[in-house]
Motif scaffolding. Structure first.
Motif, short mmCIF file in Angstrom:
data_model
loop_
_atom_site.label_atom_id
_atom_site.label_comp_id
_atom_site.label_asym_id
_atom_site.label_seq_id
_atom_site.Cartn_x
_atom_site.Cartn_y
_atom_site.Cartn_z
N ALA A 224 0.85 -1.19 0.00
CA ALA A 224 0.00 0.00 0.00
C ALA A 224 0.88 1.24 0.00
CB ALA A 224 -0.91 0.01 1.22
N VAL A 225 0.30 2.34 -0.47
CA VAL A 225 0.96 3.64 -0.41
C VAL A 225 -0.05 4.62 0.16
CG1 VAL A 225 1.99 5.54 -1.71
CG2 VAL A 225 2.47 3.18 -2.38
N ALA A 226 0.38 5.33 1.19
CA ALA A 226 -0.45 6.39 1.76
C ALA A 226 0.22 7.72 1.43
CB ALA A 226 -0.57 6.22 3.27
N LYS A 227 -0.58 8.62 0.89
CA LYS A 227 -0.11 9.98 0.65
C LYS A 227 -0.67 10.82 1.79
CE LYS A 227 -0.21 13.68 -2.80
NZ LYS A 227 -0.77 14.07 -4.11
N VAL A 228 0.24 11.44 2.55
CA VAL A 228 -0.18 12.23 3.70
C VAL A 228 0.47 13.61 3.65
CG1 VAL A 228 -0.48 10.15 5.12
CG2 VAL A 228 1.66 11.44 5.27
N GLU B 62 4.11 13.54 2.03
CA GLU B 62 4.84 12.29 2.24
C GLU B 62 4.16 11.15 1.49
OE1 GLU B 62 6.02 13.51 6.83
OE2 GLU B 62 4.97 11.63 6.47
N LEU B 63 4.98 10.28 0.96
CA LEU B 63 4.51 9.01 0.39
C LEU B 63 5.07 7.92 1.29
CD1 LEU B 63 5.15 9.64 -3.40
CD2 LEU B 63 3.00 9.89 -2.14
N LEU B 64 4.18 7.22 1.95
CA LEU B 64 4.56 6.17 2.89
C LEU B 64 4.21 4.82 2.27
CD1 LEU B 64 3.00 7.83 6.06
CD2 LEU B 64 5.40 7.91 5.33
N SER B 65 5.23 4.02 2.01
CA SER B 65 5.01 2.68 1.46
C SER B 65 4.82 1.70 2.61
CB SER B 65 6.22 2.23 0.63
OG SER B 65 6.42 3.11 -0.45
N TRP C 114 0.32 -4.27 9.02
CA TRP C 114 0.82 -3.26 8.10
C TRP C 114 1.94 -2.46 8.76
CZ3 TRP C 114 -0.31 -3.15 3.11
CH2 TRP C 114 -1.48 -3.75 2.68
N VAL C 115 3.07 -2.31 8.07
CA VAL C 115 4.19 -1.52 8.56
C VAL C 115 4.72 -0.64 7.44
CG1 VAL C 115 4.93 -3.07 10.42
CG2 VAL C 115 5.82 -3.42 8.11
N ILE C 116 5.28 0.50 7.80
CA ILE C 116 5.91 1.39 6.83
C ILE C 116 7.28 0.82 6.49
CG2 ILE C 116 6.82 3.71 6.42
CD1 ILE C 116 4.68 4.73 8.42
N ASN D 232 9.05 2.29 3.69
CA ASN D 232 9.78 3.37 3.01
C ASN D 232 9.01 4.67 3.23
OD1 ASN D 232 10.13 5.02 0.17
ND2 ASN D 232 12.02 4.10 0.90
N LYS D 233 9.74 5.75 3.43
CA LYS D 233 9.12 7.06 3.61
C LYS D 233 9.82 8.04 2.70
CE LYS D 233 8.42 10.64 7.12
NZ LYS D 233 8.43 10.92 8.57
N MET D 234 9.04 8.74 1.87
CA MET D 234 9.58 9.79 1.01
C MET D 234 8.86 11.09 1.35
SD MET D 234 10.11 7.58 -2.49
CE MET D 234 10.06 9.02 -3.46
N ILE D 235 9.64 12.16 1.50
CA ILE D 235 9.06 13.43 1.90
C ILE D 235 9.48 14.55 0.96
CG2 ILE D 235 9.00 12.74 4.33
CD1 ILE D 235 11.36 14.70 4.77
N ALA D 236 8.63 15.54 0.84
CA ALA D 236 8.95 16.76 0.11
C ALA D 236 8.38 17.93 0.90
CB ALA D 236 8.37 16.73 -1.30
N ASP D 237 9.23 18.85 1.24
CA ASP D 237 8.82 20.07 1.92
C ASP D 237 8.45 21.09 0.84
OD1 ASP D 237 8.46 22.17 3.73
OD2 ASP D 237 10.61 22.61 3.82
N VAL D 238 7.19 21.50 0.82
CA VAL D 238 6.73 22.43 -0.21
C VAL D 238 6.30 23.74 0.44
CG1 VAL D 238 5.96 20.57 -1.73
CG2 VAL D 238 4.34 21.56 -0.16
N GLU D 239 6.31 24.79 -0.36
CA GLU D 239 5.89 26.10 0.16
C GLU D 239 4.44 26.04 0.58
OE1 GLU D 239 6.80 29.58 -2.09
OE2 GLU D 239 8.66 28.71 -2.83
#
Length: 153
Positions: A115-119, A130-133, A141-143, A145-152
């Motif tokens: 699963a992928v959660a976009k938060v 964040e995209l949490l795999s 269910w466990v995370i 991979n975590k990908m983050i982007a800091d946006v304005e």
């Protein structure tokens, strides 16, 4: 001859449809249960753990080998889970900072055991997407991979 093949085709088509409907019902039941479980993990452990700085609570949602990637404050971001949890442990929590905090689930996509959660997480002066795999391991269910982007903002 075309008249004989049409009913035969219809029987094959409808029998396959019943089978697909049954599989679809099972998938929807699992999707509902799995999405409810992931929402609970995000709301009751992930967001709460980040907000309060509770690394024990956060540790329950991650697979031990999880890696974190992205950008924060315009700089590349890469951490192992141990580095991330150590950073959380040694910073002032958003709760103690007195600054606003908000964790929001945007979407959840589930395909069998992945699963992928976009938060979205707003904390301090950051506005993270964040995209949490997730992966379902041993029924949980466990995370992974975590990908983050800091946006304005």
């Amino acid at each position: 001859m075309k008249f004989l093949s049409l009913p035969f085709f219809f029987i094959i088509l409808t029998s396959g449809t019943k089978q697909l409907s049954y599989k679809h019902e099972i998938h929807m039941k699992n999707f509902s249960e799995d999405s409810t479980e992931i929402v609970g993990i995000l709301n009751n452990a992930y967001f709460k753990g980040i907000y309060s700085g509770d690394i024990n609570l956060l540790g329950t949602v991650y697979y031990p080998g999880t890696l974190l990637f992205g950008d924060a404050a315009g700089k590349p971001y890469f951490k192992t889970l141990a580095q991330y949890l150590d950073g959380v442990k040694n910073r002032q929590s958003p709760k103690d900072s007195g600054k606003p905090f908000k964790g929001e689930i945007i979407s959840i996509e589930i395909i069998q055991s992945i699963a992928v959660a976009k938060v979205r997480v707003k904390m301090y002066d950051f506005n993270y997407f964040e995209l949490l795999s997730f992966h379902k391991l041993d029924g949980k269910w466990v995370i992974v991979n975590k990908m983050i982007a800091d946006v304005e903002q």
